[in-house]
Design an enzyme around this catalytic site. Structure first.
Site, PDB file in Angstrom:
ATOM      1  N   ASP A 199     -11.575  12.607   4.757  1.00  0.00           N
ATOM      2  CA  ASP A 199     -10.603  11.828   3.800  1.00  0.00           C
ATOM      3  C   ASP A 199     -11.489  11.303   2.632  1.00  0.00           C
ATOM      4  O   ASP A 199     -11.215  10.784   1.708  1.00  0.00           O
ATOM      5  CB  ASP A 199      -9.583  10.988   4.357  1.00  0.00           C
ATOM      6  CG  ASP A 199     -10.260   9.884   5.241  1.00  0.00           C
ATOM      7  OD1 ASP A 199     -10.899  10.450   6.092  1.00  0.00           O
ATOM      8  OD2 ASP A 199     -10.188   8.823   4.978  1.00  0.00           O
ATOM      9  N   LYS A 231      -8.057   0.144  -7.252  1.00  0.00           N
ATOM     10  CA  LYS A 231      -8.013  -0.063  -5.742  1.00  0.00           C
ATOM     11  C   LYS A 231      -7.912  -1.673  -5.627  1.00  0.00           C
ATOM     12  O   LYS A 231      -8.475  -2.529  -5.955  1.00  0.00           O
ATOM     13  CB  LYS A 231      -9.580   0.403  -5.476  1.00  0.00           C
ATOM     14  CG  LYS A 231      -9.577   0.611  -3.998  1.00  0.00           C
ATOM     15  CD  LYS A 231     -11.234   1.080  -3.697  1.00  0.00           C
ATOM     16  CE  LYS A 231     -11.480   0.915  -2.313  1.00  0.00           C
ATOM     17  NZ  LYS A 231     -12.803   1.513  -1.847  1.00  0.00           N
ATOM     18  N   ASP A 285      -2.485  -4.548   3.820  1.00  0.00           N
ATOM     19  CA  ASP A 285      -1.994  -5.433   2.729  1.00  0.00           C
ATOM     20  C   ASP A 285      -2.054  -4.577   1.473  1.00  0.00           C
ATOM     21  O   ASP A 285      -1.640  -5.183   0.411  1.00  0.00           O
ATOM     22  CB  ASP A 285      -2.361  -7.014   2.665  1.00  0.00           C
ATOM     23  CG  ASP A 285      -4.065  -6.897   2.283  1.00  0.00           C
ATOM     24  OD1 ASP A 285      -4.610  -5.902   2.679  1.00  0.00           O
ATOM     25  OD2 ASP A 285      -4.630  -7.953   2.600  1.00  0.00           O
ATOM     26  N   GLY A 286      -2.962  -3.656   1.140  1.00  0.00           N
ATOM     27  CA  GLY A 286      -2.955  -2.895   0.335  1.00  0.00           C
ATOM     28  C   GLY A 286      -3.869  -3.548  -1.058  1.00  0.00           C
ATOM     29  O   GLY A 286      -4.140  -3.210  -2.053  1.00  0.00           O
TER      30      GLY A 286
HETATM   31  P1  AMP Z   1     -11.264   3.901   4.366  1.00  0.00           P
HETATM   32  O1  AMP Z   1     -11.859   3.371   5.520  1.00  0.00           O
HETATM   33  O2  AMP Z   1     -11.515   3.258   3.132  1.00  0.00           O
HETATM   34  O3  AMP Z   1     -11.618   5.365   4.321  1.00  0.00           O
HETATM   35  O4  AMP Z   1      -9.757   3.672   4.509  1.00  0.00           O
HETATM   36  C1  AMP Z   1      -8.866   4.591   5.481  1.00  0.00           C
HETATM   37  C2  AMP Z   1      -7.271   4.426   5.383  1.00  0.00           C
HETATM   38  O5  AMP Z   1      -7.133   3.407   5.549  1.00  0.00           O
HETATM   39  C3  AMP Z   1      -7.158   4.801   3.859  1.00  0.00           C
HETATM   40  O6  AMP Z   1      -5.814   5.536   4.083  1.00  0.00           O
HETATM   41  C4  AMP Z   1      -6.745   3.610   3.260  1.00  0.00           C
HETATM   42  O7  AMP Z   1      -5.881   3.493   2.227  1.00  0.00           O
HETATM   43  C5  AMP Z   1      -6.232   2.745   4.453  1.00  0.00           C
HETATM   44  N1  AMP Z   1      -6.696   1.188   4.160  1.00  0.00           N
HETATM   45  C6  AMP Z   1      -7.888   0.700   4.141  1.00  0.00           C
HETATM   46  N2  AMP Z   1      -7.840  -0.786   3.830  1.00  0.00           N
HETATM   47  C7  AMP Z   1      -6.502  -1.073   3.442  1.00  0.00           C
HETATM   48  C8  AMP Z   1      -5.625  -1.831   3.289  1.00  0.00           C
HETATM   49  N3  AMP Z   1      -6.380  -3.211   3.002  1.00  0.00           N
HETATM   50  N4  AMP Z   1      -4.528  -1.892   3.075  1.00  0.00           N
HETATM   51  C9  AMP Z   1      -3.825  -0.924   3.239  1.00  0.00           C
HETATM   52  N5  AMP Z   1      -4.417   0.305   3.539  1.00  0.00           N
HETATM   53  C10 AMP Z   1      -5.658   0.302   3.665  1.00  0.00           C
HETATM   54 MG    MG Z   2     -11.422   6.438   2.036  1.00  0.00          MG
END
Ligand code: AMP
Ligand code: MG
Length: 506
Positions: free
Chosen positions: A264, A125, A137-138
């Site tokens: 999700d 992660k 930015d991943g």
């Molecule tokens: P989450 O709120 O963690 O459930 O994330 C929701 C979506 O946003 C998922 O598809 C994540 O992969 C994407 N995401 C969250 N933070 C980032 C980040 N810094 N860079 C790229 N994708 C992100």
């Molecule tokens: Mg998530």
């Protein structure tokens, strides 16, 4: 299966250094994911390695903590056998459908088997952008990585099904958030990362063949007994419902608020995932919300069972084409399965409450006793965790275990209620010592309190000091055993320490 000694391999039973990958998801058609290597980082450095978990997965903990393991977790080298990929999924976020999400900051390295043959994903992660990053930015900042490490491992020690933290590394790079923050990567382990949203994504394509491939894979992996049922898809749906009912009951019994129960973020395998804005509540408040983005309180403590039920209805809806050839029949089957959720949840929750209160089972006329306790806790702003642990102390006045109530006195607001509870205990067959032992095992002394998690993160940001992080992780490995010398970790926050809001990991 026959096992033979392989002349080139290590002696049977020996731990291999690097993970021995055995990938099954990567064998599915590429419609399910995009192959994507992690993006290397400047200066990987190990932050922490979860030695028992590594050993469980057949990975040499010393290798994982060394340069090669650190390079793997950082994404700087892809070990042999890994087939890095980012999975695609969709999901309802705060009730609104998002047709395409996916691993935007996570890369699946591959799967490994433990000594019992159980299969686990190893995911990085914060390993760099993927086709699903949607402009992000991943990457991940250090704070959210430490937070997920502490809380997910605490959940595991509390007996809650959860994704786990295998290792964390710092990247030597800054990530741009509200300010620049040091970056980190977490190696996360899960029984799998299939979400309600994964099924939604493939259902939305209206390609029953692809949906069936996905479901067959999930059945094979998580519900193998369902293969023998007349309707394996229905059996899988029932299995997911049962696991979620049990999981959410455990959350409620610990005062855990997930904070972002989007579809999700709900795993089909029944493990807790996504430790973004989650929090254990301090003072009991049924309407408690911590997440800064949960304006309407959709994911408040008291709403969690109902939201889980709603998410499961989304899953059932997505599975309709596979449940029965006749749509009316499919709907009826889905509805029947969904209708079992409230009772399954209430059964698990009731059984858990009974354990917390030292009762063999809740009787019909215990409802008022239970409701009045929660009402008193709410009115008097009592600490959720402390209150139940104090009750365990009171269950046997002659017990010789260390008592949290010696350090944190029981509130006088409970006096009348305690008299009623003691009278109720007279009707139990168990001895006080038996009750107390069961209560100690159900009512933790230590939980990852928000202010302590925040303090750990602050120390890491302010001075790079990881000692508080390590201390907290180690303390929380045995949450059910009170140690008076650690009393500061059992203490509720002082008014100025109270954390009122939590933030997503992004
Ligand atoms: P989450 O709120 O963690 O459930 O994330 C929701 C979506 O946003 C998922 O598809 C994540 O992969 C994407 N995401 C969250 N933070 C980032 C980040 N810094 N860079 C790229 N994708 C992100
Ligand atoms: Mg998530």
């Amino acid at each position: 299966m026959l096992s033979v000694l392989c002349p080139d391999g290590p002696p049977w039973g020996m731990t291999l250094p690097a993970p021995a990958f055995d990938n099954s998801f990567a064998r599915l058609p590429e419609i399910f994911f995009t192959r994507q290597a992690p993006v290397p980082v400047d200066e990987p450095a190990a932050l922490r390695v979860n030695r028992p978990l590594a050993a469980q997965l057949g990975i040499d903990p010393d290798w994982l903590a060394g340069p090669e393991g650190t390079a793997m977790v950082a994404g700087n080298t892809v070990p042999e056998g890994a087939e890095p990929l980012a999975a695609v999924y969709a999901g309802h976020q705060f009730g609104g459908y998002n047709p395409q999400l996916g691993d935007g900051r996570a890369i699946l390295l591959g799967e490994v088997l433990d000594a019992q043959g159980r299969r686990f994903d190893i995911q990085l992660k914060g390993a760099g952008p993927t086709p699903y990053s949607r402009g992000g930015d991943g990457r991940s900042a250090l704070g959210p990585v430490l937070r997920e490490y502490v809380v997910s491992e605490a959940m595991h020690s509390l007996g809650v099904p959860t994704t786990r933290a295998l290792a964390a590394v710092s990247t030597g790079e800054a990530v741009a958030r509200e300010r620049f923050l040091p970056g980190a990567v977490l190696a996360r382990v899960a029984s799998s990362h299939f979400r309600v949203g994964t099924v939604q994504y493939f259902a939305a394509r209206q390609d029953d063949e692809v949906l069936r491939q996905l479901v067959d894979h999930v059945v094979q992996r998580h519900f193998p007994a369902a293969r023998d049922s007349d309707n394996p898809v229905l059996a899988m749906l029932e299995g997911v419902i049962a696991r979620q009912a049990a999981l959410i009951a455990q959350w409620q019994l610990l005062g855990f608020i997930h904070g972002v129960m989007n579809t999700d973020n709900m795993l089909l395998c029944g493990e807790t995932i996504d430790y973004g804005p989650c929090a254990f509540m301090d003072q009991f408040n049924a309407g408690q919300v911590y997440s800064s983005i949960d304006h309407g309180g959709r994911y408040a403590y008291r709403n969690q069972p109902g939201i889980a039920h709603w998410n499961l209805s989304v899953l059932a809806q997505a599975l309709l084409p596979l449940l029965h050839a006749e749509q009316d029949e499919a709907v009826a089957l889905a509805q029947q399965a969904l209708d079992t959720f409230p009772e399954q949840f209430l059964d698990a929750h009731g059984a858990g409450l009974a354990r917390k209160l030292g009762l063999a089972a809740l009787q019909e006329d215990d409802t008022a006793l239970v409701e009045d306790l929660f009402a008193l806790m709410e009115q008097s702003a009592l600490d959720f965790t402390l209150t139940f642990r104090q009750l365990a102390d009171l269950a046997d006045e002659s017990g010789d275990a260390a008592r949290i109530s010696a350090d944190f006195p029981v509130s006088g607001a409970l006096d009348d209620w305690l008299a009623r509870w003691r009278a109720r205990l007279q009707r139990e067959d168990s001895t006080p010592a038996q009750r107390q032992a069961r209560m100690y095992a159900a009512n933790p002394a230590f939980i990852p309190r928000n202010h302590q998690v925040e303090a750990v993160i602050q120390a890491a940001y302010d001075t790079g000091d990881l000692a508080p992080f390590h201390t907290l992780v180690e303390l929380l490995a045995t949450p059910f055993e009170y140690r008076p010398q650690e009393r500061r970790f059992a203490a509720p926050p002082r008014p100025e320490e109270v954390v009122r809001q939590t933030f997503c990991g992004t």
